[in-house]
Design a protein around this motif. Structure first.
Motif, mmCIF file in Angstrom:
data_model
loop_
_atom_site.group_PDB
_atom_site.id
_atom_site.type_symbol
_atom_site.label_atom_id
_atom_site.label_comp_id
_atom_site.label_asym_id
_atom_site.label_seq_id
_atom_site.Cartn_x
_atom_site.Cartn_y
_atom_site.Cartn_z
ATOM 1 N N ILE A 20 0.640 -1.365 0.094
ATOM 2 C CA ILE A 20 -0.061 0.008 -0.117
ATOM 3 C C ILE A 20 0.846 1.353 -0.052
ATOM 4 O O ILE A 20 0.527 2.091 -0.636
ATOM 5 N N LEU A 21 2.142 1.341 0.778
ATOM 6 C CA LEU A 21 2.710 2.278 0.818
ATOM 7 C C LEU A 21 3.569 2.902 -0.376
ATOM 8 O O LEU A 21 3.810 3.957 -0.644
ATOM 9 N N THR A 22 3.910 1.868 -1.123
ATOM 10 C CA THR A 22 4.994 2.158 -2.314
ATOM 11 C C THR A 22 4.205 2.994 -3.037
ATOM 12 O O THR A 22 4.980 3.931 -3.828
ATOM 13 N N HIS A 24 2.358 5.233 -2.758
ATOM 14 C CA HIS A 24 2.310 6.691 -2.301
ATOM 15 C C HIS A 24 3.870 7.172 -1.912
ATOM 16 O O HIS A 24 3.799 8.380 -1.652
ATOM 17 N N THR A 60 -0.624 12.454 2.241
ATOM 18 C CA THR A 60 -0.376 11.142 1.953
ATOM 19 C C THR A 60 -0.315 10.112 2.783
ATOM 20 O O THR A 60 -0.713 9.102 2.634
ATOM 21 N N THR A 63 -4.195 9.221 3.769
ATOM 22 C CA THR A 63 -4.477 8.511 2.723
ATOM 23 C C THR A 63 -3.980 6.904 2.822
ATOM 24 O O THR A 63 -4.916 6.143 2.762
ATOM 25 N N ALA A 64 -2.796 6.895 2.941
ATOM 26 C CA ALA A 64 -2.331 5.436 3.030
ATOM 27 C C ALA A 64 -2.728 4.906 4.376
ATOM 28 O O ALA A 64 -3.062 3.709 4.338
ATOM 29 N N SER A 65 -2.981 5.628 5.441
ATOM 30 C CA SER A 65 -3.332 5.038 6.531
ATOM 31 C C SER A 65 -4.775 4.554 6.429
ATOM 32 O O SER A 65 -5.195 3.364 6.899
ATOM 33 N N GLU A 67 -6.219 3.319 3.768
ATOM 34 C CA GLU A 67 -6.217 2.294 2.983
ATOM 35 C C GLU A 67 -5.798 1.097 3.394
ATOM 36 O O GLU A 67 -6.263 -0.108 3.318
ATOM 37 N N LEU A 68 -4.509 1.161 4.661
ATOM 38 C CA LEU A 68 -4.154 -0.051 5.157
ATOM 39 C C LEU A 68 -5.228 -0.473 6.385
ATOM 40 O O LEU A 68 -5.187 -1.641 6.635
#
Length: 202
Positions: A20-22, A24, A60, A63-65, A67-68
């Motif tokens: 997920i992080l990559t 972003h 950013t 947003t990643a948080s 999604e995870l």
């Protein structure tokens, strides 16, 4: 400092987080698990890749948080079926720099450094050589009365200090970095890759 690779039990979580992080432009720095087993608190520290300058954008990270969190809610194999308190955060300026990757990500930042002989420096990190040597420019700053501080006696403006000689290192908060910072870093990197190159003094 904890490292995600030190926790084999977190392999699935680490892999899901990295997936997920990559996209972003973020990397997983460490995983910290605390609290009771019935409601563990899981903190994921994320940062920019080693070749990036600056700090991770908080929007950013948010947003990643989200999604995870959605992935963890949908997949019990990551942290189990029980409720989990999940936090994704950045290292912050209070984090002590220890690993080589910490210094690479801090290029361009002002550092408060102490070396093995207890000498303390306030210097800007311009690069890190392949031989693990910090390329620094001393910037002593000013005291509370606005008077320029002096460099430690007998030390030049430019320093090259092996990372192994660093006892402690932290980033200083700075609101007005030099306008020619990108050029300073480029010059230092050029010197690091070609020791015969001449570095421009500001």
């Amino acid at each position: 400092m904890s490292d995600p690779d030190d926790h084999p039990a977190h392999t699935a979580l680490r892999d899901a987080a990295s997936e997920i992080l990559t996209p972003h432009g973020l990397v997983l720095e460490e995983i910290v698990v605390a609290g009771p087993r019935t409601r563990p608190e899981v903190r994921l520290v994320v940062d920019l890749p080693e070749d990036s300058l600056g700090s991770a954008d908080l929007d950013t990270v948010t947003t990643a948080s989200r999604e995870l969190s959605a992935r963890i809610d949908a997949d019990d194999s990551l942290l189990g079926p029980d409720p989990v308190v999940l936090e994704i955060t950045t290292p912050g300026v209070e984090r002590e720099l220890t690993a080589a990757r910490h210094f690479r990500r801090s290029r361009g930042r002002l550092l408060d450094l102490t070396v093995a002989d207890d000498t303390r420096y306030r210097a800007r990190l311009l690069g890190l050589t392949a031989g693990d040597v910090l390329l620094l420019r001393q910037e002593p700053g000013r005291d509370d009365r606005g008077r320029p501080r002096r460099r430690p006696a007998g030390t030049p403006e430019r320093l090259e200090i092996p990372r192994a000689d660093i006892v402690s290192a932290r980033v200083e908060i700075e609101f007005d970095p030099p306008a020619d910072l990108a050029q300073l870093i480029a010059d230092a990197e050029s010197t690091a890759s070609d020791p015969t190159a001449t570095t421009k003094e500001s």
